[in-house]
Design an enzyme around this catalytic site. Sequence first.
Site, short mmCIF file in Angstrom:
data_model
loop_
_atom_site.label_atom_id
_atom_site.label_comp_id
_atom_site.label_asym_id
_atom_site.label_seq_id
_atom_site.Cartn_x
_atom_site.Cartn_y
_atom_site.Cartn_z
N ASP A 94 0.70 -1.12 0.02
CA ASP A 94 -0.02 0.15 0.16
C ASP A 94 1.03 1.13 -0.10
O ASP A 94 2.20 1.14 -0.16
CB ASP A 94 -0.88 -0.12 1.27
CG ASP A 94 -2.28 0.78 0.92
OD1 ASP A 94 -2.32 1.61 0.12
OD2 ASP A 94 -3.13 0.83 1.76
N GLU B 273 0.17 4.37 1.97
CA GLU B 273 -0.02 5.44 3.07
C GLU B 273 0.92 5.27 4.00
O GLU B 273 1.40 6.22 4.85
CB GLU B 273 -1.43 5.51 3.54
CG GLU B 273 -2.41 6.04 2.67
CD GLU B 273 -2.99 5.04 1.82
OE1 GLU B 273 -2.34 3.91 1.45
OE2 GLU B 273 -4.13 5.28 1.17
N HIS C 289 -2.60 -0.01 -3.90
CA HIS C 289 -3.19 1.27 -3.49
C HIS C 289 -3.85 2.00 -4.80
O HIS C 289 -3.27 1.86 -5.90
CB HIS C 289 -2.04 2.04 -2.90
CG HIS C 289 -2.37 3.71 -3.02
ND1 HIS C 289 -3.14 4.16 -1.59
CD2 HIS C 289 -2.16 4.71 -3.86
CE1 HIS C 289 -3.52 5.37 -1.96
NE2 HIS C 289 -2.79 5.66 -3.18
N HIS D 245 -1.57 1.18 6.43
CA HIS D 245 -2.09 2.43 7.40
C HIS D 245 -3.06 1.92 8.38
O HIS D 245 -3.45 0.69 8.26
CB HIS D 245 -2.63 3.45 6.26
CG HIS D 245 -3.67 3.07 5.80
ND1 HIS D 245 -5.08 2.69 6.00
CD2 HIS D 245 -3.87 2.50 4.54
CE1 HIS D 245 -5.52 2.12 4.95
NE2 HIS D 245 -4.84 2.05 4.06
N HIS E 39 -7.74 5.21 7.46
CA HIS E 39 -8.77 5.00 6.99
C HIS E 39 -9.20 3.44 6.69
O HIS E 39 -8.25 2.77 6.90
CB HIS E 39 -9.06 5.50 5.48
CG HIS E 39 -8.30 5.26 4.45
ND1 HIS E 39 -6.77 5.65 4.35
CD2 HIS E 39 -8.58 4.29 3.31
CE1 HIS E 39 -6.27 4.76 3.32
NE2 HIS E 39 -7.19 4.32 2.66
N GLU F 234 -7.58 -2.64 7.29
CA GLU F 234 -7.35 -3.46 6.22
C GLU F 234 -6.38 -4.43 6.20
O GLU F 234 -6.59 -5.48 5.89
CB GLU F 234 -6.92 -2.49 5.14
CG GLU F 234 -7.90 -1.22 4.66
CD GLU F 234 -7.19 -0.30 3.76
OE1 GLU F 234 -6.09 -0.78 3.13
OE2 GLU F 234 -7.82 0.71 3.71
ZN LIG Z 1 -3.77 2.82 0.06
#
Ligand SMILES: [Zn+2]
Length: 297
Positions: free
Chosen positions: A32, A34, A84, A128, A140, A159
């Site tokens: 990902d 972030e 992502h 994240h 998020h 996630e």
């Molecule tokens: Zn992401």
Amino acid sequence: MKKTFVGILITLLLSVVMAGQKTGPKVLISADMEGIWGIVHGNQTSSDSPEYGPARKWMAEDVNAVIAGLFEAGAGEVVVNDSHGSMRNIVADTLDPRASLISGTPKPLSMMQGIDGSFDACVFVGYHARAGTAPSVLDHTISGGVVRAVRVNGQEMPELGLNAAIAGYFNVPVIMLTGDTETCAQAKSILGNGLVTVAVKEAQGRYAAKNLPLDEARKRLREGAKEALQKKDQAAVFVLKPPLKFELELNTSAQAELPTLIYLVKRVNPRTVEFTSDDYLKGFKLLRAVIGLAGMS
Ligand SMILES: [Zn+2]
């Protein structure tokens, strides 16, 4: 002469047998953005911003440091799944050429595309924390504008938990996670202390962080990956056992309307829908479909 012929035959047979065998553990990296070193703002993770160019390069470099550590520990095969947004963040020829790259979207298993029972371990890079974590960079869950919380059998899931359960479905442990300090703590609380975490930055807010010195960050990523694969047997396989109740809390009441078009989905309060599943993978796919519908309102 005859002996030489037999020798050649044996060598050939051996090489055929060896080619069919794994030479070391097979590892999937889900990457990902972030939680990548240097990234603190959505402008760096959005392809329409001029700040995106350097950030996607940092992403490849964090991933490459992890790949280097995995091969140092004896990995036989490394597959990277770009996870992502557009899932086309890593410029293909900037990835360590020893690894293969799954690029693009949509993909049935999204951030976990590529996983199956042939893998020995999974690594989450640049992850994240879940929606509602502070201080944490760009917290998020799946879709910032839509999802307020996802709960599976009552446990709120970032996630990293939802994706670790996909690996667990195939009996594959997550051995390492990288991101900011809060994300690392969240990962250990869900996946256990057998997980190796590498924090490349410490959040000072949702859009600010203190990054490790670059050389130090890359060194820790490389050494962390090496350590994680060497002690992979200490990492727990994370399984969410059926029957499973998925609850999805949305940001607005309007977003709870379209998901109920699917007969399996019930609205339990103005902005929360839920459904049950006897199979985690089916439940995860339905969750993605429901989030997609919710996002249309
Ligand atoms: Zn992401």
